[in-house]
Design an enzyme around this catalytic site. Structure first.
Site, PDB file in Angstrom:
ATOM      1  N   GLU A 191      -5.363   6.281  -5.034  1.00  0.00           N
ATOM      2  CA  GLU A 191      -5.625   7.707  -3.697  1.00  0.00           C
ATOM      3  C   GLU A 191      -7.284   7.730  -4.485  1.00  0.00           C
ATOM      4  OE1 GLU A 191      -4.579  11.205  -1.803  1.00  0.00           O
ATOM      5  OE2 GLU A 191      -3.182  10.079  -2.032  1.00  0.00           O
TER       6      GLU A 191
ATOM      7  N   GLU B 119       7.283   9.756  10.074  1.00  0.00           N
ATOM      8  CA  GLU B 119       5.848   9.216   9.326  1.00  0.00           C
ATOM      9  C   GLU B 119       6.130   7.844   9.791  1.00  0.00           C
ATOM     10  OE1 GLU B 119       4.542   9.560   5.637  1.00  0.00           O
ATOM     11  OE2 GLU B 119       5.365  11.705   6.192  1.00  0.00           O
TER      12      GLU B 119
ATOM     13  N   LYS C  54       3.887   8.049  -6.210  1.00  0.00           N
ATOM     14  CA  LYS C  54       3.725   9.289  -5.925  1.00  0.00           C
ATOM     15  C   LYS C  54       4.893   9.985  -6.501  1.00  0.00           C
ATOM     16  CE  LYS C  54      -0.423  10.007  -3.072  1.00  0.00           C
ATOM     17  NZ  LYS C  54      -0.608  10.481  -1.886  1.00  0.00           N
TER      18      LYS C  54
ATOM     19  N   HIS D 282      -0.995  15.633   7.136  1.00  0.00           N
ATOM     20  CA  HIS D 282      -0.997  15.983   5.979  1.00  0.00           C
ATOM     21  C   HIS D 282      -1.229  17.215   5.285  1.00  0.00           C
ATOM     22  CE1 HIS D 282       1.596  12.227   5.813  1.00  0.00           C
ATOM     23  NE2 HIS D 282       2.789  12.832   4.396  1.00  0.00           N
TER      24      HIS D 282
ATOM     25  N   HIS E 131       1.808  20.195   5.023  1.00  0.00           N
ATOM     26  CA  HIS E 131       1.837  20.562   3.990  1.00  0.00           C
ATOM     27  C   HIS E 131       1.608  22.207   3.915  1.00  0.00           C
ATOM     28  CE1 HIS E 131       1.532  17.086   1.615  1.00  0.00           C
ATOM     29  NE2 HIS E 131       2.271  17.033   1.868  1.00  0.00           N
TER      30      HIS E 131
ATOM     31  N   ASN F  76      -3.066  10.132   4.699  1.00  0.00           N
ATOM     32  CA  ASN F  76      -2.083  12.192   4.716  1.00  0.00           C
ATOM     33  C   ASN F  76      -2.189  12.163   6.256  1.00  0.00           C
ATOM     34  OD1 ASN F  76      -1.485  12.096   1.749  1.00  0.00           O
ATOM     35  ND2 ASN F  76      -3.436  11.094   1.406  1.00  0.00           N
TER      36      ASN F  76
ATOM     37  N   ARG G 110       6.216   8.907 -22.532  1.00  0.00           N
ATOM     38  CA  ARG G 110       5.135   8.387 -21.802  1.00  0.00           C
ATOM     39  C   ARG G 110       5.381   7.664 -20.391  1.00  0.00           C
ATOM     40  NH1 ARG G 110       3.408   8.917 -27.190  1.00  0.00           N
ATOM     41  NH2 ARG G 110       2.023  11.688 -27.401  1.00  0.00           N
TER      42      ARG G 110
ATOM     43  N   LYS H  25       2.251   0.086   4.288  1.00  0.00           N
ATOM     44  CA  LYS H  25       1.691   1.426   3.116  1.00  0.00           C
ATOM     45  C   LYS H  25       1.431   0.304   2.024  1.00  0.00           C
ATOM     46  CE  LYS H  25       2.838   5.316   0.258  1.00  0.00           C
ATOM     47  NZ  LYS H  25       4.250   6.397   0.419  1.00  0.00           N
TER      48      LYS H  25
ATOM     49  N   HIS I 159       9.634  18.031   6.054  1.00  0.00           N
ATOM     50  CA  HIS I 159       8.208  17.426   5.643  1.00  0.00           C
ATOM     51  C   HIS I 159       7.669  16.977   7.079  1.00  0.00           C
ATOM     52  CE1 HIS I 159       5.032  15.554   3.322  1.00  0.00           C
ATOM     53  NE2 HIS I 159       5.776  14.170   4.186  1.00  0.00           N
TER      54      HIS I 159
ATOM     55  N   ARG J 110      -6.493   4.803   0.471  1.00  0.00           N
ATOM     56  CA  ARG J 110      -4.799   5.426   0.397  1.00  0.00           C
ATOM     57  C   ARG J 110      -4.736   6.849   1.010  1.00  0.00           C
ATOM     58  NH1 ARG J 110      -0.387   5.495  -4.394  1.00  0.00           N
ATOM     59  NH2 ARG J 110       0.979   6.658  -2.845  1.00  0.00           N
TER      60      ARG J 110
END
Length: 362
Positions: free
Chosen positions: A239, A187, A145, A250, A254, A247, A123, A229, A267, A243
């Site tokens: 997020e 980025e 992330k 994105h 994506h 994106n 965990r 960031k 990417h 946040r």
């Protein structure tokens, strides 16, 4: 913007924080990262491209620890549940206890997958990001992330799991192929486009030196993007609001990556194209001017990045994939658009016809 050759960026979160260290010679000098390892068990996760180049240098800093390595093949198509399971099996074979540490030595695929496995083992155990691509240094290694791709879409399974630290050694960029390096620059541009118009202008002034990989402006650019960031992540770790601005481009990008089975474009290339599409959509909605779109296109092209989507995939197919984006709510499109350079915002209830209007070029 001036910089020392080694920069440190603090990521401050509620009750805990960690540092991103950026500069040359950091990987081989274990004094920069060995103290982050709290226990005796370490699993280094890397890939078949990076490990032959840098695993030995990292291993010198692991003397006295019980450690092993696990390698995946290189590429986005290997960021899968199956490989997470294999990493977990490797942790079991190592006898990893709750104070064990996973070190992610590689690009974003390795970092996302290794971090997800670390989040799952007992965990949640420690992990350290050692990014070896520019894209990972300025984006995926910072912010916690982690996750894997599914056939339905990119990063649809994952967890927020912050690293113990990030070691961004710019010396490893000397072996990074030009296309991969340029993908990382997208980025950096994105960070400026979202919320720092002065940084965007600085990038316009230093684009040529950055493309040459000159150390001083490169470290400065990486640090400024990471610092921006880090500020956003510290205010909105999971997020829930601000946040999501990170994106920009994105949702479009994506969709392009997924349509190409994660093998057609990188990417960062998807992000570059996606930012241009988001800027054009902002124009269409009367939010921003064409002049800002043209500045964005000009900078991306100077950095050697694509700015137009392939005509291989239909607009309707891309729109269907965009509907699966995690930012959407109740089946309506929720996109990150802008009101010009440095002024991104979240826009809800975007109409399909407006998105199709920018996906279908005359």
């Amino acid at each position: 913007m001036e910089t020392q050759l080694i920069e440190t960026v603090e990521v401050a979160l509620a009750g805990r924080s960690y540092r991103v260290r950026i500069g040359p010679g950091l990987l081989a000098d274990a004094s920069h990262w060995r103290s982050l390892v709290r226990g005796k068990h370490v699993l280094v996760v890397s890939n078949t491209t990076v490990a032959p180049l840098y695993l030995d240098a990292l291993a010198k800093g692991l003397d006295g620890l019980h450690w092993s390595s696990f390698l995946i093949d290189d590429g986005e198509t290997h960021k899968t549940f199956a490989n997470v399971g294999r990493v977990l099996e490797a942790l079991g074979e190592l006898g990893a206890t709750r104070d064990a540490c996973v070190i992610a030595l590689g690009g974003g695929v390795v970092g996302d997958l290794a971090g997800f496995a670390a989040a799952c083992w007992m965990r949640g155990i420690d992990f350290i990001q050692v990014p070896t691509t520019l894209l990972a240094m300025v984006d995926s290694s910072v912010g916690g992330k982690t996750g894997v791709n599914l056939p339905a879409g990119k990063n649809l399974a994952g967890a927020f799991h912050q690293p113990r630290g990030v070691i961004a050694d710019i010396d490893v960029l000397h072996t990074l192929p030009q296309r991969e390096f340029r993908a990382g620059l997208a980025e950096i541009v994105k960070g400026a486009a979202i919320g720092d118009a002065d940084f965007f202008a600085w990038l316009e002034d230093h684009a040529d030196a950055i493309v040459r990989r000159d150390a001083t402006p490169l470290v400065a650019a990486i640090a400024r993007k990471c610092r921006y960031k880090a500020g956003v992540v510290s205010r909105d770790e999971t997020e829930q609001g601000e946040r999501a601005l990170l994106n920009l481009g994105h949702t479009f990008g994506h969709a392009l990556e997924t349509a190409g089975n994660y093998s057609e474009i990188l990417h960062g290339e998807g992000v570059a194209i996606g930012m241009v599409l988001a800027a054009r959509l902002s124009e269409r909605l009367g939010m921003a001017s064409a002049a800002d779109t043209q500045r964005l296109i000009a900078l991306l092209q100077r950095l050697g990045l694509p700015t137009e989507p392939s005509q291989t995939h239909t607009a309707s197919r891309l729109l269907d994939l965009m509907r699966l984006d995690k930012k959407n709510t109740a089946g309506t499109l929720r996109l990150i658009l802008w009101r010009g350079i440095g002024k991104a915002e979240i826009v809800s209830h975007v109409r399909d016809e407006d998105v199709l209007g920018v996906l279908v070029r005359p």
